[in-house]
Design a protein around this motif. Sequence first.
Motif, mmCIF file in Angstrom:
data_model
loop_
_atom_site.group_PDB
_atom_site.id
_atom_site.type_symbol
_atom_site.label_atom_id
_atom_site.label_comp_id
_atom_site.label_asym_id
_atom_site.label_seq_id
_atom_site.Cartn_x
_atom_site.Cartn_y
_atom_site.Cartn_z
ATOM 1 N N THR A 176 0.833 -1.201 0.000
ATOM 2 C CA THR A 176 0.000 0.000 0.000
ATOM 3 C C THR A 176 0.867 1.250 0.000
ATOM 4 O OG1 THR A 176 -1.721 -1.186 1.196
ATOM 5 C CG2 THR A 176 -1.861 1.213 1.202
ATOM 6 N N SER A 177 1.922 1.245 0.782
ATOM 7 C CA SER A 177 2.832 2.390 0.848
ATOM 8 C C SER A 177 3.502 2.623 -0.505
ATOM 9 C CB SER A 177 3.882 2.147 1.928
ATOM 10 O OG SER A 177 4.842 3.171 1.917
ATOM 11 N N GLU A 178 3.953 1.540 -1.140
ATOM 12 C CA GLU A 178 4.588 1.676 -2.454
ATOM 13 C C GLU A 178 3.598 2.199 -3.497
ATOM 14 O OE1 GLU A 178 6.135 -2.170 -3.311
ATOM 15 O OE2 GLU A 178 7.754 -2.019 -1.824
ATOM 16 N N GLN A 179 2.371 1.695 -3.448
ATOM 17 C CA GLN A 179 1.342 2.143 -4.396
ATOM 18 C C GLN A 179 1.026 3.625 -4.185
ATOM 19 O OE1 GLN A 179 0.237 0.307 -6.854
ATOM 20 N NE2 GLN A 179 -1.274 1.725 -7.647
ATOM 21 N N ALA A 180 0.894 4.028 -2.927
ATOM 22 C CA ALA A 180 0.609 5.431 -2.619
ATOM 23 C C ALA A 180 1.762 6.320 -3.069
ATOM 24 C CB ALA A 180 0.353 5.604 -1.132
ATOM 25 N N GLU A 181 2.983 5.864 -2.867
ATOM 26 C CA GLU A 181 4.157 6.634 -3.293
ATOM 27 C C GLU A 181 4.171 6.777 -4.810
ATOM 28 O OE1 GLU A 181 9.019 6.142 -3.297
ATOM 29 O OE2 GLU A 181 7.837 5.036 -1.818
ATOM 30 N N ARG A 182 3.851 5.695 -5.530
ATOM 31 C CA ARG A 182 3.826 5.727 -6.986
ATOM 32 C C ARG A 182 2.727 6.677 -7.482
ATOM 33 N NH1 ARG A 182 5.080 0.732 -8.022
ATOM 34 N NH2 ARG A 182 3.087 -0.065 -7.264
ATOM 35 N N LEU A 183 1.550 6.611 -6.863
ATOM 36 C CA LEU A 183 0.453 7.498 -7.258
ATOM 37 C C LEU A 183 0.798 8.961 -6.985
ATOM 38 C CD1 LEU A 183 -2.654 5.457 -6.062
ATOM 39 C CD2 LEU A 183 -1.973 5.935 -8.419
ATOM 40 N N MET A 184 1.404 9.222 -5.839
ATOM 41 C CA MET A 184 1.774 10.600 -5.486
ATOM 42 C C MET A 184 2.831 11.134 -6.450
ATOM 43 S SD MET A 184 1.233 13.174 -3.598
ATOM 44 C CE MET A 184 0.464 12.705 -2.091
ATOM 45 N N THR A 185 3.796 10.277 -6.787
ATOM 46 C CA THR A 185 4.837 10.692 -7.729
ATOM 47 C C THR A 185 4.243 11.003 -9.098
ATOM 48 O OG1 THR A 185 6.449 9.314 -6.565
ATOM 49 C CG2 THR A 185 7.012 9.991 -8.797
ATOM 50 N N ASP A 186 3.344 10.147 -9.567
ATOM 51 C CA ASP A 186 2.696 10.389 -10.865
ATOM 52 C C ASP A 186 1.869 11.671 -10.847
ATOM 53 O OD1 ASP A 186 3.821 8.072 -11.812
ATOM 54 O OD2 ASP A 186 1.969 6.872 -11.656
ATOM 55 N N ALA A 187 1.126 11.887 -9.762
ATOM 56 C CA ALA A 187 0.293 13.085 -9.668
ATOM 57 C C ALA A 187 1.147 14.347 -9.665
ATOM 58 C CB ALA A 187 -0.576 13.027 -8.419
ATOM 59 N N LEU A 188 2.236 14.339 -8.894
ATOM 60 C CA LEU A 188 3.116 15.509 -8.850
ATOM 61 C C LEU A 188 3.810 15.724 -10.197
ATOM 62 C CD1 LEU A 188 4.642 15.189 -5.278
ATOM 63 C CD2 LEU A 188 2.921 16.818 -6.076
ATOM 64 N N SER A 189 4.143 14.642 -10.871
ATOM 65 C CA SER A 189 4.765 14.745 -12.189
ATOM 66 C C SER A 189 3.793 15.388 -13.183
ATOM 67 C CB SER A 189 5.179 13.362 -12.678
ATOM 68 O OG SER A 189 5.637 13.426 -14.007
ATOM 69 N N GLN A 190 2.542 14.937 -13.171
ATOM 70 C CA GLN A 190 1.549 15.513 -14.081
ATOM 71 C C GLN A 190 1.271 16.974 -13.741
ATOM 72 O OE1 GLN A 190 -1.844 12.924 -13.981
ATOM 73 N NE2 GLN A 190 -0.845 11.335 -15.196
ATOM 74 N N LEU A 191 1.248 17.294 -12.453
ATOM 75 C CA LEU A 191 1.041 18.683 -12.046
ATOM 76 C C LEU A 191 2.191 19.564 -12.522
ATOM 77 C CD1 LEU A 191 -0.626 20.763 -10.472
ATOM 78 C CD2 LEU A 191 0.680 20.129 -8.447
ATOM 79 N N GLY A 192 3.413 19.064 -12.396
ATOM 80 C CA GLY A 192 4.573 19.820 -12.872
ATOM 81 C C GLY A 192 4.544 20.003 -14.374
ATOM 82 N N GLN A 193 4.136 18.964 -15.088
ATOM 83 C CA GLN A 193 4.039 19.051 -16.547
ATOM 84 C C GLN A 193 2.962 20.056 -16.951
ATOM 85 O OE1 GLN A 193 3.139 15.321 -18.405
ATOM 86 N NE2 GLN A 193 3.295 16.119 -20.467
ATOM 87 N N PHE A 194 1.813 20.025 -16.286
ATOM 88 C CA PHE A 194 0.734 20.972 -16.568
ATOM 89 C C PHE A 194 1.201 22.398 -16.308
ATOM 90 C CE2 PHE A 194 -2.862 23.487 -14.988
ATOM 91 C CZ PHE A 194 -3.671 23.477 -16.110
ATOM 92 N N ASP A 195 1.892 22.602 -15.192
ATOM 93 C CA ASP A 195 2.386 23.933 -14.854
ATOM 94 C C ASP A 195 3.366 24.422 -15.913
ATOM 95 O OD1 ASP A 195 2.751 26.243 -13.117
ATOM 96 O OD2 ASP A 195 4.719 25.382 -12.629
#
Length: 105
Positions: free
Chosen positions: A19-38
């Motif tokens: 669960t921790s690894e999945q949450a970390e992967r999801l958070m990393t993807d979300a922050l990556s997409q947010l950075g790309q959008f910005d």
Amino acid sequence: MSNPMVHAFFIGRALAEATSEQAERLMTDALSQLGQFDAEQRERLRQFTEDVMARAQAAEAAVVQNPDGSTGSAMGNDQDLQATIDNLRAEIAQVRVALQQYRAS
């Protein structure tokens, strides 16, 4: 591993790690997409700003090259303005006459 408590402990620990690894992967993807959008929005804003500045410079250059072109001289503008005012006054007078005739009938 015949003890069910030990077995449940290891299952719980594995579940927590997954669960921790999945949450970390999801958070990393979300922050990556947010950075790309910005970054994309900043680029679009930069391009828009450059486009506006280019248009302003082109308009300014057109006025500098042909100052008597579409803008006209100050005297011509005053005469055009006075002619427009005179036309509007004449139209207002015609509307008043038509309104008076309508009221009278």
